[in-house]
Motif scaffolding. Structure first.
Motif, PDB file in Angstrom:
ATOM      1  N   ARG A   2     -63.271  25.480  16.011  1.00 47.35           N
ATOM      2  CA  ARG A   2     -63.612  26.932  16.180  1.00 47.35           C
ATOM      3  C   ARG A   2     -62.671  27.802  17.039  1.00 47.35           C
ATOM      4  NH1 ARG A   2     -69.852  27.963  16.935  1.00 47.35           N
ATOM      5  NH2 ARG A   2     -70.019  27.562  14.622  1.00 47.35           N
ATOM      6  N   ARG A   3     -62.326  26.977  18.277  1.00 45.41           N
ATOM      7  CA  ARG A   3     -61.413  27.666  19.052  1.00 45.41           C
ATOM      8  C   ARG A   3     -60.116  27.870  18.089  1.00 45.41           C
ATOM      9  NH1 ARG A   3     -60.576  28.266  24.335  1.00 45.41           N
ATOM     10  NH2 ARG A   3     -58.338  28.117  25.014  1.00 45.41           N
ATOM     11  N   VAL A   4     -59.742  27.319  17.472  1.00 46.97           N
ATOM     12  CA  VAL A   4     -58.552  27.526  16.681  1.00 46.97           C
ATOM     13  C   VAL A   4     -58.654  28.892  15.737  1.00 46.97           C
ATOM     14  CG1 VAL A   4     -56.849  26.865  15.078  1.00 46.97           C
ATOM     15  CG2 VAL A   4     -57.608  25.149  16.501  1.00 46.97           C
ATOM     16  N   ASN A   6     -60.755  31.060  16.423  1.00 45.40           N
ATOM     17  CA  ASN A   6     -61.153  32.225  17.433  1.00 45.40           C
ATOM     18  C   ASN A   6     -59.701  32.796  17.894  1.00 45.40           C
ATOM     19  OD1 ASN A   6     -63.935  32.353  17.064  1.00 45.40           O
ATOM     20  ND2 ASN A   6     -63.995  30.720  19.009  1.00 45.40           N
ATOM     21  N   ILE A   7     -58.880  32.005  18.177  1.00 44.19           N
ATOM     22  CA  ILE A   7     -57.472  32.395  18.580  1.00 44.19           C
ATOM     23  C   ILE A   7     -56.530  33.060  17.524  1.00 44.19           C
ATOM     24  CG2 ILE A   7     -55.127  31.453  19.184  1.00 44.19           C
ATOM     25  CD1 ILE A   7     -56.537  29.170  20.734  1.00 44.19           C
ATOM     26  N   THR A  10     -58.013  36.363  16.710  1.00 46.06           N
ATOM     27  CA  THR A  10     -57.437  37.332  17.959  1.00 46.06           C
ATOM     28  C   THR A  10     -56.075  37.852  17.740  1.00 46.06           C
ATOM     29  OG1 THR A  10     -59.215  36.151  19.461  1.00 46.06           O
ATOM     30  CG2 THR A  10     -57.339  37.557  20.362  1.00 46.06           C
ATOM     31  N   GLY A 168     -70.494  33.257  18.074  1.00 46.56           N
ATOM     32  CA  GLY A 168     -69.518  32.559  18.748  1.00 46.56           C
ATOM     33  C   GLY A 168     -68.069  33.199  19.365  1.00 46.56           C
ATOM     34  N   TYR A 169     -67.682  34.130  18.274  1.00 47.99           N
ATOM     35  CA  TYR A 169     -66.548  34.875  18.450  1.00 47.99           C
ATOM     36  C   TYR A 169     -66.599  35.750  19.688  1.00 47.99           C
ATOM     37  CZ  TYR A 169     -62.131  37.362  17.809  1.00 47.99           C
ATOM     38  OH  TYR A 169     -60.996  38.053  18.069  1.00 47.99           O
ATOM     39  N   PHE A 172     -66.518  34.000  22.859  1.00 47.04           N
ATOM     40  CA  PHE A 172     -65.352  33.657  23.168  1.00 47.04           C
ATOM     41  C   PHE A 172     -64.555  34.969  23.838  1.00 47.04           C
ATOM     42  CE2 PHE A 172     -60.841  33.880  21.650  1.00 47.04           C
ATOM     43  CZ  PHE A 172     -60.220  32.670  22.315  1.00 47.04           C
ATOM     44  N   SER A 175     -65.748  35.442  27.348  1.00 51.73           N
ATOM     45  CA  SER A 175     -65.263  34.482  28.356  1.00 51.73           C
ATOM     46  C   SER A 175     -63.782  34.559  28.611  1.00 51.73           C
ATOM     47  CB  SER A 175     -65.568  33.059  27.684  1.00 51.73           C
ATOM     48  OG  SER A 175     -64.868  32.962  26.605  1.00 51.73           O
ATOM     49  N   HIS A 176     -63.119  35.340  27.987  1.00 53.17           N
ATOM     50  CA  HIS A 176     -61.678  35.989  28.162  1.00 53.17           C
ATOM     51  C   HIS A 176     -61.373  37.340  27.938  1.00 53.17           C
ATOM     52  CE1 HIS A 176     -61.697  31.769  25.989  1.00 53.17           C
ATOM     53  NE2 HIS A 176     -60.626  31.466  26.863  1.00 53.17           N
TER      54      HIS A 176
END
Length: 696
Positions: A2-4, A6-7, A10, A168-169, A172, A175-176
């Motif tokens: 999921r983090r990948v 999101n990146i 982005t 979730g996004y 994300f 948080s950034h």
């Protein structure tokens, strides 16, 4: 994974925003370059004029750059603007223009009527079909219909994953923060907003030395041209997601301010009460709720008063190293050497005996404080400071009660001076909580104790005492007639509880302020003996008002939620009566209605309040009554603070010992009770009529 994702998303969005700036909003960046040119020339012109420096600088801030010319739709001079404005307003009263507007309106209404003629029969037919289908009953308990199964399947593979990913996004991005800040910067540049700011500053420098009012219109034309970019490209549907949250935050701030104002009024009322007060009223008038609310507020006020004493004591010897003094006291508390005000005083005396001042230069800064009324030496101030600091810092509830009260005050300590979070209406409620101490009545008895050699006896010094149903604990004069002072066991006449009430302030006074309050409740003031009742104020609850809302501009939302619930709930239980299965239409209607209902309940729980109308009089009940109001805020008092059935376990225990329930009681056979049925009542009255004993 999921983090990948999101990146990757982005990066894609950021590149898309940049490409839009290059290909769609390129003129905005060219225009920004002209704005910086205007700014530089205006600043140079300003300093040359201000300091008398010879120059040949010609400011360009009053000229329209070439890149902006296609966007200029207003006349370039003020005279042209006046002529165009006159022509525009003349069209508003022009008959031909008005006839054209009516003709256009007629076409729109005709098209709307055609659509309505087609749609209305479809709606009527749909309603009849639904009624016919749902009128059929069944007993297929908990079984989903085929349309509902299909809906749930499609939702599971489409809506739910998309929703989870979006939520979730968003987390994300939150948080950034640097990501959304960069996006805001890009779109501020794309929409010419930076250009507008730079142009304003450039014109400010020019106007500051020239003071030329004739140039203002040119700036208005340039501003209007710069704003055309956001007006053309801005997605206006996005305003719903921008304006509504801002509006919602605005009205919630108003509501929170109102609740805090009501809390301040409550604190003013509590401060008017003597050390002992008794709240009275019939069942259901929220007596226990009121004293619980008062106890919670009083605890916070005790912390605030201790903090106030600390501040004033600090100012008496401002150069004293108070933090070293506080750390030494904290160490004694952690070691168990200091655990109450008496031991705090002993510790302060030991400092004086040792001459300990923690490096304070008494010769330079002085050892005596003169306040114009008296002189205080530094050690008496240290003793006062230590007692107030002990009350302030003790990480424990200051409430001692015969029923449980939950509180969520939180001590924040980064290693220096600790601070308490005591706001009852924070943006996010605190999850940390503690409960009131169990009231051992022996700690309030100066005479005989129920438990001989009770280790808690004599330990209570300061705090908030909460006693519900005090009349049942202490009794009135009639109930205590058979009690004897010289009895061997403790009773209400020999335990000297009333003497403690009269003298309790002596152990709790710090810097002439008593850190003690006793809140009690009972249905009738006469239920408590006159000797004790005369010491207090009686707060009679006359009425309890309905729940109101402190948040403004919520009428439409409230009406919509109430309308949806009332319309749906009747249909829903009619459906429940007829059918046992689950259908798609009911599933959707229930989901929407439940969402509206839950949201409405949360709003009322967060910003709702009710008003108690009360009458306050002396415990002597001499007839002098003052009318007051007390505010009960839902977010403060109903956040699982206490249980209204605080003695329920006594009755639960009795019920568990039996094998009988309501359904097992005998029923009358006819409308008139028989002799056997009358005697089955075990009534004193009926037994007396039949000459039976008390046991029937």
């Amino acid at each position: 994974m999921r983090r990948v994702l999101n990146i990757i998303l982005t990066v894609i969005l950021t590149m898309g925003f940049i490409l839009l700036g290059v290909f769609v909003f390129r003129s905005s960046y060219i225009r920004l370059g002209y704005a910086f040119k205007d700014f530089g020339l205006s600043v140079a012109y300003y300093f040359c004029v201000m300091f008398g420096i010879s120059h040949n600088i010609i400011p360009t801030v009053n000229s329209i750059p070439e890149v902006q010319t296609p966007q200029v739709t207003l006349p370039t001079d003020f005279e042209g603007f006046k002529n165009s404005s006159a022509q525009y307003f003349s069209l508003l009263i022009d008959k031909g223009n008005f006839d054209g507007w009516l003709a256009h309106l007629s076409v729109v209404m005709t098209d709307f009527a055609k659509v309505l003629v087609i749609v209305l029969p479809c709606i009527v037919a749909f309603v009849f079909i639904i009624k016919a289908i749902y009128k059929r009953g069944n007993n297929r308990h908990g079984v989903d219909t085929v349309p509902l199964k299909v809906f749930k399947f499609l939702s599971k593979i489409t809506y739910q994953p998309i929703k989870r990913f979006i939520v979730g996004y968003v987390e994300f991005i939150r948080s950034h923060s640097w990501i959304w800040i960069c996006w805001v910067i890009i779109w501020v540049l794309n929409f010419n907003l930076v250009t507008i700011i730079v142009e304003f500053v450039a014109y400010y420098f020019y106007f500051a030395v020239e003071f030329d009012f004739s140039t203002i219109y040119t700036q208005f034309v340039k501003l209007f041209a710069d704003l055309k970019t956001p007006f053309i490209y801005f997605p206006y549907w996005a305003l719903l997601f921008i304006i509504y949250p801002l509006f919602d935050r605005f009205r919630k701030r108003i509501a929170t301010a109102r609740l805090r104002h009501y809390e301040a009024r409550n604190c003013g009322f509590i401060n008017e009460l003597p050390i002992v007060s008794m709240t009275c009223g019939s069942m259901g008038k929220k007596k226990t709720t009121a004293i619980t609310d008062m106890a919670l507020s009083q605890e916070v006020m005790f912390r605030q008063k201790a903090f106030d004493i600390l501040q004033k004591s600090d100012m008496k010897f401002p150069m004293f190293p108070w933090i070293l003094f506080e750390k030494a006291l904290q160490a004694e508390m952690e070691n168990g050497n200091v655990y109450n005000l008496a031991t705090v005083k002993c510790w302060a005396i030991s400092l004086e005996e040792r001459g300990e001042l923690f490096g304070y230069d008494g010769e330079r800064y002085g050892l005596i404080n003169n306040d114009g009324l008296k002189e205080e030496d530094i050690y008496s101030v240290l003793s006062t400071y230590a007692q107030a600091y002990f009350i302030y810092i003790i990480e424990s509830s200051l409430i001692v009660s015969n029923y449980s009260i939950r509180e969520d005050n939180l001590l924040i300590d980064s290693g220096n001076f600790p601070m308490w979070l005591t706001d009852f209406f924070p943006t996010n409620f605190r999850r940390d909580s503690r409960h009131a101490h169990i009231l051992d009545f022996d700690i309030l008895r100066l005479g005989k104790k129920v438990l001989d050699e009770n280790p808690n006896a004599g330990s209570f010094e300061f705090g908030v005492i909460g006693i519900t149903e005090i009349g049942k604990e202490r009794g009135n004069n009639l109930e205590l007639q058979e009690k004897k002072k010289n009895a061997d066991e403790a009773n209400q006449k020999n335990d000297k509880f009333n003497s403690w009430l009269k003298m309790c302030r002596h152990s709790a006074t710090v810097d002439n302020f008593p850190f003690i309050k006793v809140f009690a409740d009972e249905q009738r003031p006469e239920s408590w003996g006159a000797d004790a009742r005369d010491l207090c104020d009686i707060v009679n609850i006359v009425s309890s008002g309905e729940l109101k809302l402190a948040m403004p501009f919520y009428t439409i939302g409230d009406m919509l939620a109430e309308w949806a619930f009332n319309r749906f709930i009747g249909l829903y239980y009619d459906f429940r009566f007829r059918r046992g299965d689950n259908t798609l239409l009911v599933h959707i209607l229930k989901s929407v209605t439940a969402w509206l209902w839950k949201r409405n309940i949360k709003i009322y729980n967060r910003y709702g309040f009710s008003v108690l109308k009360i009458e306050k009089e002396r415990g002597t009940m001499d007839g002098k009554v003052s009318k007051k109001k007390y505010y009960l805020m839902s977010a403060k008092i109903y956040r699982k603070r206490f249980a209204t059935d605080c003695f329920a376990d006594y009755f639960n225990d009795m019920a568990l010992r039996t094998n009988v329930g309501l359904n097992d009681y005998r029923e009358y056979l006819t409308e008139c009770a028989s002799v056997d049925e009358l005697q089955a009542q075990n009534s004193y009255f009926i037994n007396a009529l039949y000459g039976l004993g008390g046991d029937g």
